[in-house]
Design a protein around this motif. Structure first.
Motif, PDB file in Angstrom:
ATOM      1  N   TRP A  34       0.872  -1.171   0.000  1.00  0.00           N
ATOM      2  CA  TRP A  34       0.000   0.000   0.000  1.00  0.00           C
ATOM      3  C   TRP A  34       0.912   1.225   0.000  1.00  0.00           C
ATOM      4  O   TRP A  34       1.808   1.338   0.839  1.00  0.00           O
ATOM      5  CB  TRP A  34      -0.869   0.001   1.252  1.00  0.00           C
ATOM      6  CG  TRP A  34      -1.655   1.259   1.452  1.00  0.00           C
ATOM      7  CD1 TRP A  34      -1.390   2.265   2.342  1.00  0.00           C
ATOM      8  CD2 TRP A  34      -2.836   1.661   0.760  1.00  0.00           C
ATOM      9  NE1 TRP A  34      -2.324   3.255   2.237  1.00  0.00           N
ATOM     10  CE2 TRP A  34      -3.222   2.912   1.265  1.00  0.00           C
ATOM     11  CE3 TRP A  34      -3.585   1.072  -0.257  1.00  0.00           C
ATOM     12  CZ2 TRP A  34      -4.340   3.585   0.810  1.00  0.00           C
ATOM     13  CZ3 TRP A  34      -4.698   1.761  -0.709  1.00  0.00           C
ATOM     14  CH2 TRP A  34      -5.068   2.995  -0.179  1.00  0.00           C
ATOM     15  N   SER A  35       0.710   2.127  -0.932  1.00  0.00           N
ATOM     16  CA  SER A  35       1.485   3.361  -1.005  1.00  0.00           C
ATOM     17  C   SER A  35       0.546   4.541  -0.851  1.00  0.00           C
ATOM     18  O   SER A  35      -0.608   4.483  -1.271  1.00  0.00           O
ATOM     19  CB  SER A  35       2.198   3.472  -2.356  1.00  0.00           C
ATOM     20  OG  SER A  35       3.062   2.396  -2.550  1.00  0.00           O
ATOM     21  N   TRP A  36       1.024   5.605  -0.256  1.00  0.00           N
ATOM     22  CA  TRP A  36       0.187   6.780  -0.056  1.00  0.00           C
ATOM     23  C   TRP A  36       1.006   8.052  -0.140  1.00  0.00           C
ATOM     24  O   TRP A  36       2.221   8.051  -0.028  1.00  0.00           O
ATOM     25  CB  TRP A  36      -0.514   6.735   1.305  1.00  0.00           C
ATOM     26  CG  TRP A  36       0.413   7.023   2.440  1.00  0.00           C
ATOM     27  CD1 TRP A  36       0.716   8.250   2.969  1.00  0.00           C
ATOM     28  CD2 TRP A  36       1.182   6.093   3.173  1.00  0.00           C
ATOM     29  NE1 TRP A  36       1.617   8.119   3.975  1.00  0.00           N
ATOM     30  CE2 TRP A  36       1.922   6.807   4.124  1.00  0.00           C
ATOM     31  CE3 TRP A  36       1.324   4.714   3.126  1.00  0.00           C
ATOM     32  CZ2 TRP A  36       2.794   6.190   5.015  1.00  0.00           C
ATOM     33  CZ3 TRP A  36       2.190   4.102   4.009  1.00  0.00           C
ATOM     34  CH2 TRP A  36       2.897   4.829   4.944  1.00  0.00           C
ATOM     35  N   THR A  37       0.284   9.129  -0.327  1.00  0.00           N
ATOM     36  CA  THR A  37       0.843  10.466  -0.217  1.00  0.00           C
ATOM     37  C   THR A  37      -0.192  11.313   0.515  1.00  0.00           C
ATOM     38  O   THR A  37      -1.398  11.135   0.326  1.00  0.00           O
ATOM     39  CB  THR A  37       1.220  11.061  -1.585  1.00  0.00           C
ATOM     40  OG1 THR A  37       1.825  12.332  -1.374  1.00  0.00           O
ATOM     41  CG2 THR A  37       0.035  11.189  -2.502  1.00  0.00           C
ATOM     42  N   MET A  38       0.285  12.190   1.377  1.00  0.00           N
ATOM     43  CA  MET A  38      -0.613  13.038   2.164  1.00  0.00           C
ATOM     44  C   MET A  38      -0.116  14.476   2.136  1.00  0.00           C
ATOM     45  O   MET A  38       0.399  14.989   3.127  1.00  0.00           O
ATOM     46  CB  MET A  38      -0.678  12.552   3.628  1.00  0.00           C
ATOM     47  CG  MET A  38      -1.269  11.200   3.792  1.00  0.00           C
ATOM     48  SD  MET A  38      -1.502  10.619   5.504  1.00  0.00           S
ATOM     49  CE  MET A  38      -0.226  11.343   6.454  1.00  0.00           C
ATOM     50  N   PRO A  39      -0.254  15.149   1.017  1.00  0.00           N
ATOM     51  CA  PRO A  39       0.198  16.543   0.989  1.00  0.00           C
ATOM     52  C   PRO A  39      -0.779  17.450   1.743  1.00  0.00           C
ATOM     53  O   PRO A  39      -1.985  17.368   1.527  1.00  0.00           O
ATOM     54  CB  PRO A  39       0.216  16.878  -0.500  1.00  0.00           C
ATOM     55  CG  PRO A  39      -0.767  15.944  -1.112  1.00  0.00           C
ATOM     56  CD  PRO A  39      -0.761  14.698  -0.258  1.00  0.00           C
ATOM     57  N   PRO A  40      -0.275  18.268   2.654  1.00  0.00           N
ATOM     58  CA  PRO A  40      -1.153  19.226   3.331  1.00  0.00           C
ATOM     59  C   PRO A  40      -1.694  20.236   2.337  1.00  0.00           C
ATOM     60  O   PRO A  40      -0.970  20.702   1.467  1.00  0.00           O
ATOM     61  CB  PRO A  40      -0.242  19.911   4.349  1.00  0.00           C
ATOM     62  CG  PRO A  40       0.989  19.087   4.404  1.00  0.00           C
ATOM     63  CD  PRO A  40       1.098  18.347   3.114  1.00  0.00           C
TER      64      PRO A  40
END
Length: 109
Positions: A34-40
């Motif tokens: 599982w890969s993710w990105t969480m840019p504010p």
């Protein structure tokens, strides 16, 4: 998400009261990752927060989560504080989710 954070005054001033982020994720079934990105939403390119997670078998009926994480802040004078706070919040969330999953599994499996 718009989390409730306890921030030092310098960081609270930087992010403001409406801090939020949107997590985007992808499951690579072949690699079982599982890969993710969480840019504010409010900090533009000042903060990078992304990573991946996979499970490894530990014995017959246990697994451990293995996470690779990139948390990078580009804010003069505050980068180390931001990165440290981000790691602390992520670890706290993961510990809470592990407790929930263990409780759910104990009750339903």
């Amino acid at each position: 998400a718009q989390p409730s954070l306890q921030l030092p005054k310098a960081l609270a001033k930087l992010v403001g009261e409406g801090f939020s982020y949107e997590e985007t994720g992808n499951l690579d079934a072949k690699r079982q990752r599982w890969s993710w990105t969480m840019p504010p939403s409010d900090l533009g390119d000042k903060l990078r927060n992304d990573g991946s997670m996979r499970l490894e078998a530990v014995g017959y009926d246990h697994v451990k989560r293995v996470t690779e994480l990139v948390c990078e802040a580009r804010v003069f004078g505050l980068a180390g504080m931001i990165e440290s706070m981000n790691e602390k919040e992520l670890r706290s969330g993961w510990n809470k989710s592990a407790a929930f999953m263990n409780r759910w599994l104990a009750e339903h499996v």
